[in-house]
Design a protein around this motif. Structure first.
Motif, PDB file in Angstrom:
ATOM      1  N   LYS A  81      67.647  29.424 -22.428  1.00 34.79           N
ATOM      2  CA  LYS A  81      66.923  30.541 -21.821  1.00 34.79           C
ATOM      3  C   LYS A  81      66.235  31.389 -22.891  1.00 34.79           C
ATOM      4  CE  LYS A  81      69.838  31.069 -17.704  1.00 34.79           C
ATOM      5  NZ  LYS A  81      70.810  31.940 -16.986  1.00 34.79           N
ATOM      6  N   LEU A  82      66.901  31.557 -24.032  1.00 32.78           N
ATOM      7  CA  LEU A  82      66.313  32.328 -25.126  1.00 32.78           C
ATOM      8  C   LEU A  82      65.039  31.655 -25.625  1.00 32.78           C
ATOM      9  CD1 LEU A  82      66.265  34.487 -27.342  1.00 32.78           C
ATOM     10  CD2 LEU A  82      67.879  33.063 -28.655  1.00 32.78           C
ATOM     11  N   ASN A  84      63.119  29.578 -24.018  1.00 32.18           N
ATOM     12  CA  ASN A  84      62.086  29.675 -22.983  1.00 32.18           C
ATOM     13  C   ASN A  84      61.441  31.054 -22.964  1.00 32.18           C
ATOM     14  OD1 ASN A  84      62.547  27.041 -22.184  1.00 32.18           O
ATOM     15  ND2 ASN A  84      63.873  27.580 -20.477  1.00 32.18           N
ATOM     16  N   SER A  85      62.238  32.089 -23.179  1.00 29.98           N
ATOM     17  CA  SER A  85      61.697  33.454 -23.176  1.00 29.98           C
ATOM     18  C   SER A  85      60.746  33.683 -24.342  1.00 29.98           C
ATOM     19  CB  SER A  85      62.838  34.478 -23.219  1.00 29.98           C
ATOM     20  OG  SER A  85      63.462  34.492 -24.501  1.00 29.98           O
ATOM     21  N   HIS A  88      57.506  30.470 -23.421  1.00 37.44           N
ATOM     22  CA  HIS A  88      56.746  30.440 -22.173  1.00 37.44           C
ATOM     23  C   HIS A  88      55.582  31.434 -22.115  1.00 37.44           C
ATOM     24  CE1 HIS A  88      60.022  28.184 -19.667  1.00 37.44           C
ATOM     25  NE2 HIS A  88      59.456  27.447 -20.600  1.00 37.44           N
ATOM     26  N   PRO A  89      55.768  32.691 -22.522  1.00 37.37           N
ATOM     27  CA  PRO A  89      54.612  33.604 -22.491  1.00 37.37           C
ATOM     28  C   PRO A  89      53.459  33.124 -23.371  1.00 37.37           C
ATOM     29  CG  PRO A  89      56.660  34.845 -22.707  1.00 37.37           C
ATOM     30  CD  PRO A  89      57.011  33.399 -22.894  1.00 37.37           C
ATOM     31  N   THR A 120      60.571  27.851 -13.684  1.00 40.94           N
ATOM     32  CA  THR A 120      60.126  29.180 -14.110  1.00 40.94           C
ATOM     33  C   THR A 120      59.417  29.937 -12.996  1.00 40.94           C
ATOM     34  OG1 THR A 120      58.005  28.323 -14.908  1.00 40.94           O
ATOM     35  CG2 THR A 120      59.835  28.344 -16.468  1.00 40.94           C
ATOM     36  N   ARG A 122      56.538  30.873 -12.644  1.00 36.85           N
ATOM     37  CA  ARG A 122      55.530  31.847 -13.060  1.00 36.85           C
ATOM     38  C   ARG A 122      54.116  31.427 -12.682  1.00 36.85           C
ATOM     39  NH1 ARG A 122      57.607  33.504 -19.167  1.00 36.85           N
ATOM     40  NH2 ARG A 122      59.576  34.465 -18.529  1.00 36.85           N
TER      41      ARG A 122
END
Length: 229
Positions: A81-82, A84-85, A88-89, A120, A122
Motif C-alpha cells: 500500500k505504501l 502504491n501511494s 499511483h499519483p 484502486t 481512481r
C-alpha cells in the motif's frame, strides 16, 4: 475521445490482448510502461521509494531492482500500500498527459492498460468501457509459475495479493476469455475492436468538450468587455 480500461490479473494474458489491440491500430497507454518511467533515477517517486525501502533495493547502476521490490511488497500488504501511494499519483499524472496528446491527435478513444484498475478505482469513473482479460485459476497459476520460474507457493502468494479475477469479471463491461488458445482470444479481441470502433460515445465527449470550451470562451470574452468598458 472516450476512455476504455483494460485490466486482468497477473499472468491472465492482459499483455497479449493489449498487443493484439495495438496491432489493430488502437491507441494504448500502458500503465506498466508509465510506472517504470516514473520511478527512474532522479524522479520524485524514485527518491521516496529509496527513502522508505532503503538502498538495498537498488541495482548496481542505481535503478530500482523491480524483482527484489516485488518480493518485499507481495509479502507485506502495508508495504504494498505504501508503494502504491507513492507511485499511483505519479502514474496517473503521466497517463493524463498522454491522454491529452491522443485527444489532440483526433483519436476516437484510447485504451488504458491498467493492472490494478478495479483495486484502486481512481480511474473507473472516467471510463466508458471496461475490459477484463480472464482465465481460470488453474491456468493462471500454471502460466505464472512457468513465466516467472516461481514455486507454487510463491505464485499463489502473488495471485492472492490481487483482486480475484472472478470479482473483476463481474465489474467489467466486456470480458475476454483467455483460458484457451491464442486464435480464440484473437477472435474475441476482433469482436471487441469492432464494438469500440462502432461506438458513438466519442461524439458525446466531444460535444461536452466543445461546449465547455465555448462556455469558457464566452466567460473570458464577457470579462474582457467588462474590463474595457
Amino acid at each position: 475521445m472516450y476512455l476504455v480500461g483494460l485490466t486482468g490479473g497477473i499472468a491472465s494474458g492482459k499483455s497479449t490482448v493489449s498487443s493484439m489491440l495495438r496491432e489493430l491500430g488502437c491507441p494504448i497507454i500502458d500503465a506498466d510502461v508509465v510506472a517504470r518511467k516514473v520511478v527512474e533515477p532522479h524522479t520524485p517517486a524514485y527518491s521516496r521509494i529509496v527513502y522508505h525501502f532503503g538502498p538495498e533495493i537498488l541495482l548496481e547502476n542505481g535503478e530500482i531492482d523491480r524483482q527484489k521490490l516485488g518480493q518485499i511488497i507481495f509479502a507485506n500488504e502495508e508495504k504494498r500500500k505504501l508503494l502504491n501511494s507513492i507511485t499511483h499519483p505519479e502514474i496517473h499524472k503521466a497517463m493524463l498527459k498522454e491522454i491529452v496528446l491522443f485527444f489532440l491527435r483526433g483519436y476516437r478513444y484510447v485504451v488504458l492498460d491498467v493492472p490494478l484498475l478495479f483495486e484502486t478505482r481512481r480511474l473507473t469513473q472516467f471510463l466508458n468501457h471496461t475490459v477484463v482479460v480472464y482465465c481460470d485459476p488453474a491456468t493462471q497459476l500454471s502460466r505464472l509459475m512457468q513465466r516467472d520460474g516461481l514455486t507454487q507457493e510463491q505464485a499463489e502468494q502473488r495471485v492472492a495479493a490481487q483482486m480475484p479475477l472472478n470479482e473483476k469479471r463481474g465489474l467489467a463491461n466486456h470480458v475476454i476469455e483467455n483460458s484457451g488458445g491464442r486464435e480464440d482470444t484473437h477472435r474475441q479481441v476482433l469482436r471487441l475492436h469492432t464494438k469500440l470502433e462502432d461506438s458513438m460515445d466519442f461524439l458525446l465527449v466531444r460535444v461536452i468538450a466543445i461546449a465547455a470550451t465555448a462556455g469558457l470562451g464566452g466567460i473570458l470574452l464577457y470579462a474582457a468587455k467588462m474590463l474595457l468598458s
